[in-house]
Design a protein around this motif. Structure first.
Motif, PDB file in Angstrom:
ATOM      1  N   MET A  51     -45.809 -60.890 -50.943  1.00  0.00           N
ATOM      2  CA  MET A  51     -44.835 -61.585 -51.544  1.00  0.00           C
ATOM      3  C   MET A  51     -45.536 -62.439 -52.605  1.00  0.00           C
ATOM      4  O   MET A  51     -46.442 -62.898 -52.393  1.00  0.00           O
ATOM      5  N   ILE A  52     -44.777 -62.338 -53.811  1.00  0.00           N
ATOM      6  CA  ILE A  52     -45.331 -62.891 -55.055  1.00  0.00           C
ATOM      7  C   ILE A  52     -44.292 -63.827 -55.263  1.00  0.00           C
ATOM      8  O   ILE A  52     -43.040 -63.671 -55.601  1.00  0.00           O
ATOM      9  N   ASN A  53     -44.649 -65.212 -55.318  1.00  0.00           N
ATOM     10  CA  ASN A  53     -43.883 -66.186 -55.953  1.00  0.00           C
ATOM     11  C   ASN A  53     -44.030 -66.278 -57.522  1.00  0.00           C
ATOM     12  O   ASN A  53     -45.485 -66.769 -57.763  1.00  0.00           O
ATOM     13  N   ALA A  54     -43.228 -66.347 -58.185  1.00  0.00           N
ATOM     14  CA  ALA A  54     -43.289 -66.745 -59.805  1.00  0.00           C
ATOM     15  C   ALA A  54     -42.320 -67.350 -60.068  1.00  0.00           C
ATOM     16  O   ALA A  54     -40.987 -67.212 -59.760  1.00  0.00           O
ATOM     17  N   THR A  55     -42.469 -68.082 -61.062  1.00  0.00           N
ATOM     18  CA  THR A  55     -41.374 -68.870 -62.056  1.00  0.00           C
ATOM     19  C   THR A  55     -41.221 -68.110 -63.436  1.00  0.00           C
ATOM     20  O   THR A  55     -42.313 -68.220 -64.163  1.00  0.00           O
ATOM     21  N   LEU A  56     -40.207 -67.686 -63.571  1.00  0.00           N
ATOM     22  CA  LEU A  56     -40.105 -66.863 -65.015  1.00  0.00           C
ATOM     23  C   LEU A  56     -39.653 -68.140 -66.067  1.00  0.00           C
ATOM     24  O   LEU A  56     -38.670 -68.907 -65.733  1.00  0.00           O
ATOM     25  N   LYS A  57     -40.282 -67.987 -67.193  1.00  0.00           N
ATOM     26  CA  LYS A  57     -39.816 -69.054 -68.292  1.00  0.00           C
ATOM     27  C   LYS A  57     -39.391 -68.030 -69.525  1.00  0.00           C
ATOM     28  O   LYS A  57     -39.772 -67.200 -69.653  1.00  0.00           O
ATOM     29  N   TYR A  58     -38.293 -68.561 -70.008  1.00  0.00           N
ATOM     30  CA  TYR A  58     -37.823 -67.798 -71.406  1.00  0.00           C
ATOM     31  C   TYR A  58     -38.908 -68.222 -72.442  1.00  0.00           C
ATOM     32  O   TYR A  58     -39.841 -69.129 -72.603  1.00  0.00           O
TER      33      TYR A  58
END
Length: 58
Positions: free
Chosen positions: A1-8
């Motif tokens: 599992m990969i946790n990522a926060t997407l930023k515009y």
């Protein structure tokens, strides 16, 4: 599992004018006064307005 926060994606907006203290607006919202140095803005299409004493000059 990969946790990522997407930023515009953003860009750096910089506005320099001969006259200091002009009011800068993006889509009718105030974002600062000139000189405006490297303000982060989400990528997009905007209406840019510059005012002096509340009157639109650009």
């Amino acid at each position: 599992m990969i946790n990522a926060t997407l930023k515009y994606p953003t860009f750096k907006l910089r506005i320099l004018t001969k006259e200091r203290g002009l009011e800068v607006y993006l889509d009718g919202e105030p974002i600062g006064e000139t000189p405006l140095n490297e303000t982060d803005v989400p990528v997009g299409i905007y209406s840019l307005t510059i005012k002096r004493n509340g009157k639109i000059i650009y």
